[in-house]
Design a protein around this motif. Structure first.
Motif, PDB file in Angstrom:
ATOM      1  N   PRO A  56      13.688   0.867  -7.397  1.00 58.20           N
ATOM      2  CA  PRO A  56      13.203  -0.501  -7.618  1.00 58.20           C
ATOM      3  C   PRO A  56      11.693  -0.561  -7.404  1.00 58.20           C
ATOM      4  O   PRO A  56      11.148   0.224  -6.631  1.00 58.20           O
ATOM      5  CB  PRO A  56      13.919  -1.316  -6.540  1.00 58.20           C
ATOM      6  CG  PRO A  56      14.319  -0.324  -5.485  1.00 58.20           C
ATOM      7  CD  PRO A  56      14.542   0.973  -6.214  1.00 58.20           C
TER       8      PRO A  56
ATOM      9  N   ALA B 200       8.222   6.331  -4.034  1.00 56.70           N
ATOM     10  CA  ALA B 200       8.665   7.305  -5.044  1.00 56.70           C
ATOM     11  C   ALA B 200       9.226   6.545  -6.239  1.00 56.70           C
ATOM     12  O   ALA B 200      10.035   5.629  -6.075  1.00 56.70           O
ATOM     13  CB  ALA B 200       9.737   8.214  -4.445  1.00 56.70           C
TER      14      ALA B 200
ATOM     15  N   SER C  68       0.830  -1.213   0.000  1.00 51.93           N
ATOM     16  CA  SER C  68       0.000   0.000   0.000  1.00 51.93           C
ATOM     17  C   SER C  68       0.861   1.258   0.000  1.00 51.93           C
ATOM     18  O   SER C  68       0.332   2.370  -0.034  1.00 51.93           O
ATOM     19  CB  SER C  68      -0.942   0.006   1.205  1.00 51.93           C
ATOM     20  OG  SER C  68      -0.239   0.325   2.388  1.00 51.93           O
ATOM     21  N   ALA C  69       2.180   1.094   0.061  1.00 54.09           N
ATOM     22  CA  ALA C  69       3.059   2.270   0.122  1.00 54.09           C
ATOM     23  C   ALA C  69       3.038   3.049  -1.190  1.00 54.09           C
ATOM     24  O   ALA C  69       2.892   2.465  -2.266  1.00 54.09           O
ATOM     25  CB  ALA C  69       4.489   1.836   0.436  1.00 54.09           C
TER      26      ALA C  69
ATOM     27  N   GLY D 299      -1.660  -5.459  -4.758  1.00 56.78           N
ATOM     28  CA  GLY D 299      -1.178  -4.109  -5.071  1.00 56.78           C
ATOM     29  C   GLY D 299      -2.302  -3.099  -5.050  1.00 56.78           C
ATOM     30  O   GLY D 299      -3.488  -3.463  -5.037  1.00 56.78           O
ATOM     31  N   PHE D 300      -1.933  -1.849  -5.052  1.00 58.37           N
ATOM     32  CA  PHE D 300      -2.896  -0.749  -5.162  1.00 58.37           C
ATOM     33  C   PHE D 300      -2.677  -0.033  -6.486  1.00 58.37           C
ATOM     34  O   PHE D 300      -1.544   0.077  -6.951  1.00 58.37           O
ATOM     35  CB  PHE D 300      -2.701   0.257  -4.024  1.00 58.37           C
ATOM     36  CG  PHE D 300      -3.445  -0.123  -2.773  1.00 58.37           C
ATOM     37  CD1 PHE D 300      -4.662   0.455  -2.476  1.00 58.37           C
ATOM     38  CD2 PHE D 300      -2.931  -1.075  -1.907  1.00 58.37           C
ATOM     39  CE1 PHE D 300      -5.366   0.107  -1.338  1.00 58.37           C
ATOM     40  CE2 PHE D 300      -3.621  -1.435  -0.755  1.00 58.37           C
ATOM     41  CZ  PHE D 300      -4.848  -0.836  -0.471  1.00 58.37           C
TER      42      PHE D 300
HETATM   43  O1  C5P Z   1       2.935   1.400 -10.958  1.00 61.16           O
HETATM   44  P1  C5P Z   1       2.266   2.022  -9.797  1.00 61.16           P
HETATM   45  O2  C5P Z   1       3.187   2.859  -8.942  1.00 61.16           O
HETATM   46  O3  C5P Z   1       0.986   2.735 -10.068  1.00 61.16           O
HETATM   47  O4  C5P Z   1       1.829   0.741  -8.937  1.00 61.16           O
HETATM   48  C1  C5P Z   1       1.275   0.872  -7.685  1.00 61.16           C
HETATM   49  C2  C5P Z   1       1.564  -0.360  -6.867  1.00 61.16           C
HETATM   50  O5  C5P Z   1       2.932  -0.750  -6.996  1.00 61.16           O
HETATM   51  C3  C5P Z   1       1.345  -0.087  -5.390  1.00 61.16           C
HETATM   52  O6  C5P Z   1       0.888  -1.283  -4.797  1.00 61.16           O
HETATM   53  C4  C5P Z   1       2.742   0.310  -4.919  1.00 61.16           C
HETATM   54  O7  C5P Z   1       2.927   0.053  -3.536  1.00 61.16           O
HETATM   55  C5  C5P Z   1       3.635  -0.561  -5.777  1.00 61.16           C
HETATM   56  N1  C5P Z   1       4.954   0.033  -6.100  1.00 61.16           N
HETATM   57  C6  C5P Z   1       6.119  -0.519  -5.570  1.00 61.16           C
HETATM   58  N2  C5P Z   1       7.340   0.023  -5.887  1.00 61.16           N
HETATM   59  C7  C5P Z   1       7.426   1.084  -6.706  1.00 61.16           C
HETATM   60  C8  C5P Z   1       6.262   1.652  -7.262  1.00 61.16           C
HETATM   61  C9  C5P Z   1       5.041   1.108  -6.932  1.00 61.16           C
HETATM   62  O8  C5P Z   1       6.027  -1.501  -4.819  1.00 61.16           O
HETATM   63  N3  C5P Z   1       8.623   1.588  -6.989  1.00 61.16           N
END
Ligand code: C5P
Length: 227
Positions: free
Chosen positions: A127, A97, A93-94, A147-148
């Motif tokens: 990452p 960035a 849910s984070a 995921g969100f």
């Molecule tokens: O691609 P987007 O950022 O929209 O995807 C959202 C999902 O991917 C969320 O569940 C978010 O926590 C996760 N995410 C991640 N690492 C990132 C970017 C997004 O885990 N660098």
């Protein structure tokens, strides 16, 4: 929502924003409050799970019976999540960035008197924590991954794309263009999309109430899985 429905399971949840350092006093971040992830951690603990909550910088109390690990940057968050494995379920849910400054300056950056009015910051990709944990190296157990997808338009089709691209079991889509829900607010309204692309809408409610519904949905899906 049944107490005990997640007994014996380890849920790993991340929440909040990350901060990406520019220099010792500045950073890039976003307005994520962490409320949805903290509500999910609380609901999962109530359902009997062992919960590890990896939190970015947020101003929220740790829910009862939840093991909290505080982190700052996306790279720290990835390592803290990997250190918490194995997990039966990972809920991302984070608001990680997407980019970080290519270099963090050792001392406070000064205004450059020769650069005119502009200043260019070079960024590199962070990452993807969720995509990393949802496709582990051979021999390592894969958590059931949630995921969100916070979107402003074509919410469901972008969410579906993310479910498939990031190899997820469930994606929770929300329309952040609607006032009063989502980012940094107390309420939300979401659509759950599972691997068979079935949609389940959870109407506007407090993040606490939605968290309980989401946890109940996950428990139900896990109960159906061949173990
Ligand atoms: O691609 P987007 O950022 O929209 O995807 C959202 C999902 O991917 C969320 O569940 C978010 O926590 C996760 N995410 C991640 N690492 C990132 C970017 C997004 O885990 N660098």
């Amino acid at each position: 929502f049944e107490r005990g429905s997640l007994a014996g399971l380890h849920l790993l949840i991340n929440a909040g924003p990350t901060r990406e350092a520019i220099d010792p006093v500045r950073y890039i971040s976003n307005h994520s409050s962490g409320k949805m992830g903290f509500a999910l951690a609380e609901a999962a603990a109530e359902a009997g799970a062992r919960v590890t909550l990896v939190a970015g910088p947020v101003n929220l109390p740790t829910p009862p019976r939840v093991q909290r690990v505080d982190v700052v940057s996306a790279e720290d968050m990835l390592h803290a999540c990997q250190n918490a494995l194995p997990a039966d379920v990972f809920i991302a849910s984070a608001a990680v960035a997407d980019y970080r400054p290519a270099h963090c300056a050792d001392s406070k950056l000064k205004k450059d008197p020769h650069s005119g009015d502009g200043m260019t910051l070079s960024l590199v990709r962070n990452p993807d924590i969720l995509a990393t944990l949802s496709s582990p190296p051979a021999g390592q157990a894969r958590p059931w991954c949630v995921g969100f997808a916070a979107e402003t338009n074509e919410v469901l089709s972008y969410a579906q794309g993310k479910l498939q691209r990031k190899n997820l079991d469930l994606i929770i889509a929300n329309d952040v263009s609607q006032p009063g829900i989502g980012f940094n607010s107390d309420d939300n309204a979401v659509t759950l999309i599972d691997r068979s692309l079935q949609q389940h809408s959870l109407p506007h409610a407090s993040k606490q109430k939605l968290a309980r519904q989401i946890i109940a949905f996950i428990a139900e899906q896990l109960a159906r899985q061949p173990s």
